[in-house]
Scaffold this motif. Sequence first.
Motif, PDB file in Angstrom:
ATOM      1  N   PRO A  34       0.835  -1.196   0.000  1.00 60.27           N
ATOM      2  CA  PRO A  34       0.000   0.000   0.000  1.00 60.27           C
ATOM      3  C   PRO A  34       0.869   1.244   0.000  1.00 60.27           C
ATOM      4  N   GLN A  35       0.487   2.240  -0.806  1.00 59.01           N
ATOM      5  CA  GLN A  35       1.287   3.449  -0.903  1.00 59.01           C
ATOM      6  C   GLN A  35       0.970   4.380   0.265  1.00 59.01           C
ATOM      7  N   ARG A  36       1.988   5.079   0.720  1.00 58.27           N
ATOM      8  CA  ARG A  36       1.817   6.096   1.755  1.00 58.27           C
ATOM      9  C   ARG A  36       2.648   7.303   1.353  1.00 58.27           C
ATOM     10  N   GLU A  37       2.574   8.352   2.130  1.00 65.42           N
ATOM     11  CA  GLU A  37       3.342   9.543   1.787  1.00 65.42           C
ATOM     12  C   GLU A  37       4.832   9.238   1.889  1.00 65.42           C
ATOM     13  N   PHE A  38       5.565   9.686   0.882  1.00 64.16           N
ATOM     14  CA  PHE A  38       6.997   9.419   0.845  1.00 64.16           C
ATOM     15  C   PHE A  38       7.733  10.231   1.904  1.00 64.16           C
ATOM     16  N   ASP A  39       8.994   9.870   2.174  1.00 64.24           N
ATOM     17  CA  ASP A  39       9.800  10.542   3.200  1.00 64.24           C
ATOM     18  C   ASP A  39      10.821  11.529   2.627  1.00 64.24           C
ATOM     19  N   TYR A  40      11.385  11.207   1.483  1.00 67.28           N
ATOM     20  CA  TYR A  40      12.409  12.093   0.918  1.00 67.28           C
ATOM     21  C   TYR A  40      12.586  11.808  -0.566  1.00 67.28           C
ATOM     22  N   PHE A  41      13.303  12.707  -1.243  1.00 68.22           N
ATOM     23  CA  PHE A  41      13.662  12.523  -2.636  1.00 68.22           C
ATOM     24  C   PHE A  41      15.104  12.047  -2.744  1.00 68.22           C
ATOM     25  N   ALA A  42      15.386  11.194  -3.718  1.00 69.78           N
ATOM     26  CA  ALA A  42      16.754  10.775  -4.017  1.00 69.78           C
ATOM     27  C   ALA A  42      17.060  11.123  -5.468  1.00 69.78           C
ATOM     28  N   LEU A  43      18.104  11.924  -5.666  1.00 72.40           N
ATOM     29  CA  LEU A  43      18.595  12.231  -7.009  1.00 72.40           C
ATOM     30  C   LEU A  43      19.672  11.203  -7.327  1.00 72.40           C
ATOM     31  N   ALA A  44      19.361  10.249  -8.191  1.00 77.97           N
ATOM     32  CA  ALA A  44      20.275   9.154  -8.523  1.00 77.97           C
ATOM     33  C   ALA A  44      21.096   9.524  -9.746  1.00 77.97           C
ATOM     34  N   LEU A  45      22.417   9.440  -9.590  1.00 76.05           N
ATOM     35  CA  LEU A  45      23.352   9.790 -10.648  1.00 76.05           C
ATOM     36  C   LEU A  45      24.201   8.579 -11.015  1.00 76.05           C
ATOM     37  N   TYR A  82      11.154   5.972   0.792  1.00 73.24           N
ATOM     38  CA  TYR A  82      10.805   5.830   2.198  1.00 73.24           C
ATOM     39  C   TYR A  82      12.075   5.623   3.022  1.00 73.24           C
ATOM     40  N   ASP A  83      12.020   6.018   4.277  1.00 75.77           N
ATOM     41  CA  ASP A  83      13.165   5.851   5.160  1.00 75.77           C
ATOM     42  C   ASP A  83      13.470   4.386   5.471  1.00 75.77           C
ATOM     43  N   ASP A  84      12.540   3.483   5.182  1.00 78.31           N
ATOM     44  CA  ASP A  84      12.795   2.069   5.472  1.00 78.31           C
ATOM     45  C   ASP A  84      13.492   1.356   4.319  1.00 78.31           C
ATOM     46  N   GLY A  85      13.894   2.123   3.294  1.00 81.37           N
ATOM     47  CA  GLY A  85      14.624   1.532   2.182  1.00 81.37           C
ATOM     48  C   GLY A  85      13.754   1.093   1.021  1.00 81.37           C
ATOM     49  N   THR A  86      12.421   1.254   1.121  1.00 84.01           N
ATOM     50  CA  THR A  86      11.522   0.940   0.024  1.00 84.01           C
ATOM     51  C   THR A  86      11.094   2.242  -0.644  1.00 84.01           C
ATOM     52  N   TRP A  87      10.197   2.137  -1.616  1.00 80.26           N
ATOM     53  CA  TRP A  87       9.782   3.328  -2.356  1.00 80.26           C
ATOM     54  C   TRP A  87       8.385   3.126  -2.937  1.00 80.26           C
ATOM     55  N   LYS A 204      11.406  17.182   1.722  1.00 83.70           N
ATOM     56  CA  LYS A 204      10.289  17.589   0.866  1.00 83.70           C
ATOM     57  C   LYS A 204      10.335  19.055   0.468  1.00 83.70           C
ATOM     58  N   ASP A 205      11.184  19.820   1.144  1.00 80.53           N
ATOM     59  CA  ASP A 205      11.431  21.204   0.730  1.00 80.53           C
ATOM     60  C   ASP A 205      12.630  21.298  -0.198  1.00 80.53           C
ATOM     61  N   LEU A 206      13.121  20.129  -0.628  1.00 80.29           N
ATOM     62  CA  LEU A 206      14.274  20.034  -1.527  1.00 80.29           C
ATOM     63  C   LEU A 206      15.546  20.583  -0.892  1.00 80.29           C
ATOM     64  N   LYS A 207      15.649  20.449   0.428  1.00 74.91           N
ATOM     65  CA  LYS A 207      16.871  20.794   1.152  1.00 74.91           C
ATOM     66  C   LYS A 207      17.709  19.528   1.330  1.00 74.91           C
ATOM     67  N   PRO A 208      19.051  19.643   1.227  1.00 74.00           N
ATOM     68  CA  PRO A 208      19.909  18.458   1.388  1.00 74.00           C
ATOM     69  C   PRO A 208      19.708  17.769   2.731  1.00 74.00           C
ATOM     70  N   ARG A 209      19.759  16.457   2.724  1.00 70.00           N
ATOM     71  CA  ARG A 209      19.663  15.645   3.931  1.00 70.00           C
ATOM     72  C   ARG A 209      20.482  14.377   3.713  1.00 70.00           C
ATOM     73  N   ASP A 210      20.709  13.634   4.813  1.00 69.68           N
ATOM     74  CA  ASP A 210      21.389  12.358   4.700  1.00 69.68           C
ATOM     75  C   ASP A 210      20.488  11.342   3.997  1.00 69.68           C
ATOM     76  N   CYS A 211      21.094  10.437   3.265  1.00 70.36           N
ATOM     77  CA  CYS A 211      20.352   9.324   2.678  1.00 70.36           C
ATOM     78  C   CYS A 211      20.226   8.198   3.692  1.00 70.36           C
ATOM     79  N   LEU A 212      19.081   7.558   3.749  1.00 70.62           N
ATOM     80  CA  LEU A 212      18.861   6.347   4.540  1.00 70.62           C
ATOM     81  C   LEU A 212      19.391   6.456   5.958  1.00 70.62           C
ATOM     82  N   THR A 213      18.674   7.178   6.804  1.00 69.72           N
ATOM     83  CA  THR A 213      19.187   7.483   8.134  1.00 69.72           C
ATOM     84  C   THR A 213      18.550   6.657   9.247  1.00 69.72           C
TER      85      THR A 213
END
Length: 264
Positions: A34-45, A82-87, A204-213
């Motif tokens: 089931p989908q829920r609100e996401f936790d963060y964005f990841a820019l994959a390069l 998501y912070d749990d490693g899924t998306w 969600k404000d597009l401010k830098p944060r740690d990945c997978l914390t």
Amino acid sequence: MTAARKAACVLVAWALVAAGLSGLSAARAPIAKPQREFDYFALALQWPGTICASTRHCCAKNGCCRSEPLRTFTIHGLWPDYDDGTWPSCCRHTNFEMDKILPLKEKLDKYWPSLYCSSSSTCFSGKGPFWAHEDELQYFSMALDLYFKYNVTDMLSSGGIQISNGKEYALSDVIDAIKHAFGGSPQIICKKGSIEELRLCFDKDLKPRDCLTTTTTNERVLRKKHCPRYITLPTYDPLVLANSTGGIMTEFDDFEASASLYTA
């Protein structure tokens, strides 16, 4: 609500269709939850030097087949996670309209090329161009803006990390260079001791944060095979289209079997 947060709210409705990317499909396969609100964005390069070194067959859409080798990170996608490693993925049926991104076509070809010849998987078992698993003008514009604002190749260069076939760098130095310039810990995927993909994460404000914390995610990461202590950013010799056999690349179909994951 800030302008950035409004933009993020609009973007997530589109970015949620991001699933099943060509070549690295196993890394972003649809999640049957089931989908829920996401936790963060990841820019994959992606680092072309690692991926393109394994190119055996060429096609016109494969950026690895250009006569001039790619010597900078290119975009793989901007994904809600998501912070749990899924998306979240495949939340709605959607038709990709190429005409809507024609103003960005030149930049997308240069900075967001496909590095494969197979067709990209879209939601609901469809196939399309590399960009078709994403959605339209504002999404692509925002991803390109983040890519240019947070230039990872320049960040590493400023930290003394240079492109080189023979030079190895301490993984900790690579992480520290990104953290110092970006303001958050990246997520790094390696293959055979070389960086294959590097992800920057944003709230969600597009401010830098740690990945997978989160603790749960960190435990999951620790169970995986990490990048080695010393890693490389290799170059490659392009296999140009003129010499191609027109075949389809299959080397990266089993991504999980070949890649290792690290996050600080």
